[in-house]
Design a protein around this motif. Structure first.
Motif, short mmCIF file in Angstrom:
data_model
loop_
_atom_site.label_atom_id
_atom_site.label_comp_id
_atom_site.label_asym_id
_atom_site.label_seq_id
_atom_site.Cartn_x
_atom_site.Cartn_y
_atom_site.Cartn_z
N GLY A 78 0.81 -1.22 0.00
CA GLY A 78 0.00 0.00 0.00
C GLY A 78 0.84 1.26 0.00
N ILE A 82 0.71 4.20 -3.08
CA ILE A 82 0.16 5.56 -2.97
C ILE A 82 0.84 6.53 -3.94
CG2 ILE A 82 -0.07 7.57 -1.46
CD1 ILE A 82 -0.62 5.68 0.84
N GLY A 137 -3.20 0.63 -2.57
CA GLY A 137 -2.47 1.89 -2.46
C GLY A 137 -2.56 2.72 -3.73
N GLY A 140 -5.89 4.17 -3.87
CA GLY A 140 -5.99 5.23 -2.88
C GLY A 140 -5.36 6.52 -3.36
N SER A 146 -8.72 3.19 -1.41
CA SER A 146 -7.72 2.23 -0.93
C SER A 146 -8.32 0.99 -0.28
CB SER A 146 -6.79 2.92 0.07
OG SER A 146 -7.51 3.38 1.19
N ILE A 175 -2.83 3.84 5.61
CA ILE A 175 -3.00 4.59 4.36
C ILE A 175 -3.64 5.94 4.63
CG2 ILE A 175 -4.09 4.60 2.09
CD1 ILE A 175 -1.79 2.56 2.43
#
Length: 243
Positions: A78, A82, A137, A140, A146, A175
């Protein structure tokens, strides 16, 4: 008390209640009301603040189920995902992403709720868990989505309710915290946000407390059905917002 303040309080309570029940869902619940009372940037950051607060409040109740060896692949994937998702923002249509995720989530939840077949995934191990975390991720960073894939994946793994909640609550908390720091770095923590937080926090805390008490009364089957129902609402909301 103005109508906008009432909307903030009501949204905070509803979001906290759902989060306390399931470990996710603040955004999709509260935003329906908050977007009528606040600018979108303030509402989006308020979701992060209240989500983190609700997650932290309920964390002690599932701390015993946290398996860091199980959670680590999701977190690593994750956190890598991002910035990749943020980078993809300039190249990918967010509306198309929402439509695709909405179709997948809605189809999966509908089949699971209406049918008796419950597929279980045993293959892939931590590599597959890491890939799901990476995908979460990316989604997200790209569209604030996410939680959907890790939540579905934890259900497919057929873990107990505490183990499942520990995975996607630990993932979402990490996250969301990183996302909140990014919002702060971008200058989105403003005086207007501070005023909204003052009204929202009590409702969030009360809602989360009530949600946790209901959660403790649910067995694995009822918890599974509740998560699927909330995900179905989220999927339908994504489809509606993408059309």
């Amino acid at each position: 008390m103005t109508a906008d303040v009432l909307l903030i309080i009501a949204g905070a309570f509803a979001g906290g209640l759902v989060n306390g029940l399931t470990g996710f869902g603040t955004g999709m619940t509260a935003l329906v009301l908050w977007l009528h009372a606040l600018p979108v940037t303030v509402a989006a950051t308020l979701v992060l603040v209240c989500s983190v607060v609700a997650q932290l409040q309920s964390l002690p109740s599932i701390w015993h189920a946290l398996d860091w060896r199980r959670l680590a692949p999701f977190l690593i994937g994750g956190l890598i995902g991002i910035p990749l998702g943020t980078w993809l923002l300039v190249m990918v249509s967010v509306q198309a992403v929402k439509l695709g995720v909405g179709i997948v989530v809605t189809t999966y939840c509908t089949v699971m709720l209406l049918g008796s077949f419950r597929p279980t995934v045993h293959w892939g191990g931590r590599i597959a868990d890491g890939i799901i975390g990476l995908a979460g991720g990316i989604l997200g960073g790209l569209a604030g989505l996410s939680g959907a894939l890790p939540t579905i994946w934890a259900s497919l793994r057929n873990w107990g309710k505490d183990a499942r909640r520990a995975v996607f609550q630990g993932f979402n908390l990490t996250i969301l915290t990183v996302s909140l720091m990014a919002h702060a770095a971008a200058g989105l923590v403003t005086a207007e946000l501070g005023r909204a937080v003052l009204f929202a926090l009590p409702g969030t805390l009360i809602g989360a407390f009530i949600g946790q008490r209901i959660y403790r009364r649910l067995d694995d089957h009822r918890y599974d059905r509740l998560v699927l129902a909330i995900l179905l609402v989220a999927g339908l909301t994504l489809l509606w917002s993408s059309l």
